[in-house]
Write an enzyme that holds these catalytic residues in place. Structure first.
Site, short mmCIF file in Angstrom:
data_model
loop_
_atom_site.label_atom_id
_atom_site.label_comp_id
_atom_site.label_asym_id
_atom_site.label_seq_id
_atom_site.Cartn_x
_atom_site.Cartn_y
_atom_site.Cartn_z
CG ASP A 44 -19.09 -61.19 4.82
OD1 ASP A 44 -20.44 -60.60 4.20
OD2 ASP A 44 -18.43 -60.13 5.75
CE1 TYR A 49 -13.12 -56.85 6.04
CE2 TYR A 49 -14.24 -59.03 5.14
CZ TYR A 49 -14.68 -57.83 5.51
OH TYR A 49 -15.05 -57.67 6.04
CE LYS A 78 -19.19 -56.99 4.01
NZ LYS A 78 -18.17 -57.59 4.06
CG HIS A 111 -16.43 -52.14 3.58
ND1 HIS A 111 -15.28 -53.71 3.15
CD2 HIS A 111 -17.40 -52.64 5.50
CE1 HIS A 111 -15.44 -53.96 4.84
NE2 HIS A 111 -16.22 -53.42 5.61
#
Length: 316
Positions: A44, A49, A78, A111
């Site tokens: 994931d 990130y 996402k 997201h």
């Protein structure tokens, strides 16, 4: 013991995946390689990130070494909030694909339901510290997501941090082409999400639990915040099964048919977090753990509380 959850697309999604939020770029490649070598098949990630290129390096290395084939893996990313304009969805997805060095994603999620002002700032804030919103609505964003399926860039689409009303808005959208396959939300014994999980499951939408261990490394942790891993009640259940608190916290989701994505960059913990298919919590233990709910959030997204689409003012 089922190790996958069947999505409404027919695809099988591995019930345990490796989370990569807060995994530093220098460490995440090795974490991904370790995870795949001990049996994980679900990774994931997300654009926000800022480590997708390194996640991709880990994935590519394992494919190149013949440990796995691409089709054995289930890769999730996402769409970030600054790409909610329908016309921007594809470029965001293509950037993620090029960072990961993949030609498709197994699952791509919106997201958050909130759109932010487009641009290089991931969290565009005004002088009051509130997010600067764009004028999009997530129903338009969803149309952009549907186009990715038709273009073959993603196999399935879903949402993250959406409440019941927001999911209903998608399901009731005129001209809806694809239902969300998944809703990824924060979930652990202090935020059990019972009503939301039951609602999603009733609609054929799978649920993934993020921060299942209470995200002890979250940047905004306060010393007096509750600690799941240190909770004596959870420790007691773990001792009974000769397992760790983390393994109990992960197993709790598996038994609710909830997909779970513990994050770690520590090899022995990555392995330990996957050793959750050889024991079972009793019904009583699951009930006990559900009783710890206190509606406490690791991720309240406090900068977005004034956004028209802020998800957490609703009951669920």
């Amino acid at each position: 013991m089922a190790t996958t959850v069947k999505l409404n697309t027919g695809a099988q999604m591995p019930i345990v995946g490796l989370g990569t939020w807060k995994s530093p770029p220098g460490k995440v490649t090795e974490a991904v390689k370790t995870a795949i070598s001990v049996g994980y098949r679900h990774i994931d990630g997300a654009y926000v990130y800022q480590n997708e290129a390194e996640v991709g390096e880990g994935v590519q290395a394992m494919i190149k070494d013949g440990v796995v084939k691409r089709e054995d893996l289930f890769i999730v990313s996402k769409l970030w909030c600054t790409f909610h304009e329908k016309s921007m969805v594809r470029q965001a997805c293509e950037k993620t694909l090029s960072d990961l060095k993949l030609d498709y994603l197994d699952l791509y999620l919106v997201h958050w339901p909130m759109g932010f002002k487009a641009g290089d700032e991931l969290f565009p804030l005004d002088s009051a510290g509130e997010t600067i919103n764009d004028n999009t609505h997530f129903l338009e964003t969803w149309e952009g997501m549907e186009e990715l399926v038709d273009a073959g860039l993603v196999k399935a689409i879903g949402v993250s941090n959406f409440n019941k009303e927001q999911i209903e808005a998608i399901l009731n959208k005129p001209g809806l082409k694809y239902k969300p396959a998944n809703n990824q939300v924060e979930c652990h014994p202090y935020l059990t999400q019972d009503k939301l999980i039951n609602y999603c499951h009733s609609q054929g939408i799978s649920v993934t639990a993020y921060s299942p261990l209470g995200s002890p490394d979250r940047p905004w942790a306060k010393p007096d915040d509750p600690s799941l891993l240190e909770d004596p009640n959870i420790k007691a259940i773990a001792e009974k099964h000769k397992k760790t608190s983390a393994q109990v916290l992960i197993r709790f989701h598996i038994q609710r048919n909830v997909i779970v994505i513990p994050k770690s960059i520590t090899p022995h913990r990555i392995q330990e977090n996957f050793q959750v298919f050889d024991f079972e919590l009793t019904e009583e233990e699951v009930k006990t753990i559900l009783g710890f709910n206190r509606n406490w959030r690791v991720c309240p997204m406090q900068w977005g509380t004034k956004h028209k689409d802020y998800p957490f003012n609703a009951e669920f």
